[in-house]
Design an enzyme around this catalytic site. Structure first.
Site, PDB file in Angstrom:
ATOM      1  N   ILE A 115      16.322 -37.870  17.102  1.00  0.00           N
ATOM      2  CA  ILE A 115      14.863 -37.780  17.010  1.00  0.00           C
ATOM      3  C   ILE A 115      14.283 -36.635  17.833  1.00  0.00           C
ATOM      4  CG2 ILE A 115      14.286 -39.297  18.942  1.00  0.00           C
ATOM      5  CD1 ILE A 115      12.144 -40.578  17.130  1.00  0.00           C
ATOM      6  N   TYR A 116      15.021 -36.066  18.761  1.00  0.00           N
ATOM      7  CA  TYR A 116      14.475 -35.003  19.607  1.00  0.00           C
ATOM      8  C   TYR A 116      14.091 -33.797  18.760  1.00  0.00           C
ATOM      9  CZ  TYR A 116      16.318 -37.456  23.753  1.00  0.00           C
ATOM     10  OH  TYR A 116      16.606 -38.376  24.737  1.00  0.00           O
TER      11      TYR A 116
END
Length: 326
Positions: free
Chosen positions: A60-61
């Site tokens: 998700i980064y």
């Protein structure tokens, strides 16, 4: 650099892990303060030069761009066999059903996406980023077991959750003969010590490696309280972590400053040394967006706080609302 076994595995990791949330395309995801690829690569290279072999990212980064940047840099600067790559699964990666969580479908899909972005055949440590309240833990643990047996993942770990949840996951794996979590990536620093009540004793009893995130409290322990950064000004989640206990936290930060001045070292070294000496911590996950961040972290490994200094650092602490699970 110092090294340690991760929990009761044979895997050796540096006693510092480089957290890669700061490296990503600012135009992707919701972290506008991230460093782009050109800015990020020198930090990854310097970490390797200092002996750090442990790199932690998440799908998700920055909408996957962190994994892309880290994967390309490590391929250019190091042998794959020499580095330990960790990433995570859980967060929202696309709209619509099955775009997040820890279902079998999500896990089997997201590991392939992470491998593609990282440019590698396997991940050393695959972690569930948070607890999934909508998926049975049996489904999650069996899917994780299957990705290990497929060769796509070497070890599995977990991140911030309640101790009862972590124990339930460990029990589920053991009861079914599935792969067990070997690590816990939890929230621990001088401003947030609630993990000392249950999670750390559980990890010590079960011989789980502990790799805390935000060991410097998002920089609050490294600078004057009123001083801000580009990240702190836009980091809504970060502000929520400390809003309820600001007065007490200021006192802790003040002691960090006093001891740092007495020793003639930067405050970051004192705050990180405290985390490094906390049992059963294996490797705090450090962030680095300025050259001195990595140098300070490496220097902290050489600091041994006295019992009196530890008492001074811990004395002002007051109980905090349980947080960090969002």
């Amino acid at each position: 650099m110092q090294f340690a076994k991760l929990g009761k595995t044979g895997l050796e990791v540096s006693r510092l892990a480089l957290g890669c949330m700061s490296y990503g395309d600012p135009a992707r995801g919701n972290h506008e303060w991230t460093l782009n690829e050109e800015q990020s690569r020198p930090f990854i290279k310097r970490a390797l030069e200092l002996g750090i072999n442990f790199f932690d990212s998440a799908n998700i980064y920055s909408d996957g761009s962190s994994e892309e940047i880290v994967g390309r840099a490590l391929k250019d600067y190091a042998s794959r066999d020499e580095v330990v790559i960790a990433t995570k699964v859980h967060g929202q990666m696309r709209k619509g059903p099955n775009g997040k969580g820890l279902s079998r479908k999500a896990i089997l899909s997201e590991i392939d996406h992470s491998l593609r972005r990282l440019g590698t055949d396997y991940v050393d440590l695959y972690q569930i980023h948070r607890w999934d309240y909508e998926t049975p833990i049996e489904e999650t643990m069996e899917a994780l077991h299957d990705v290990v047996k497929s060769g796509k993942v070497r070890y599995i770990g977990a991140s911030s959750m309640y101790a009862w949840q972590f124990q339930k996951a460990l029990f589920t794996a053991e009861r079914n003969g599935w792969t067990r979590f070997v690590s816990m990536q939890n929230y621990l620093n001088l401003l947030y010590r609630e993990e000392e009540r249950e999670m750390l004793p559980l990890c010590e009893e079960e011989n789980i490696g502990v790799i805390p995130w935000s060991p410097l409290a998002r920089g609050r322990l490294t600078r004057d309280w009123e001083e801000t950064s580009n990240r702190s000004e836009s980091d809504i989640f970060g502000r929520s972590l400390y809003a309820a206990t600001e007065d007490a936290d200021r006192k802790v930060a003040a002691v960090v400053k006093e001891i740092a001045e007495d020793r003639g070292v930067p405050r970051a070294q004192i705050a990180l040394a405290w985390v490094l000496q906390k049992k059963p911590v294996t490797a705090p996950i450090i962030g680095a967006t300025k050259p001195h961040h990595l140098e300070d972290a490496a220097a902290a490994l050489e600091i041994r706080l006295t019992d009196e200094e530890i008492l001074r650092l811990e004395e002002p602490y007051v109980p905090h609302p349980v947080t960090g699970f969002a």
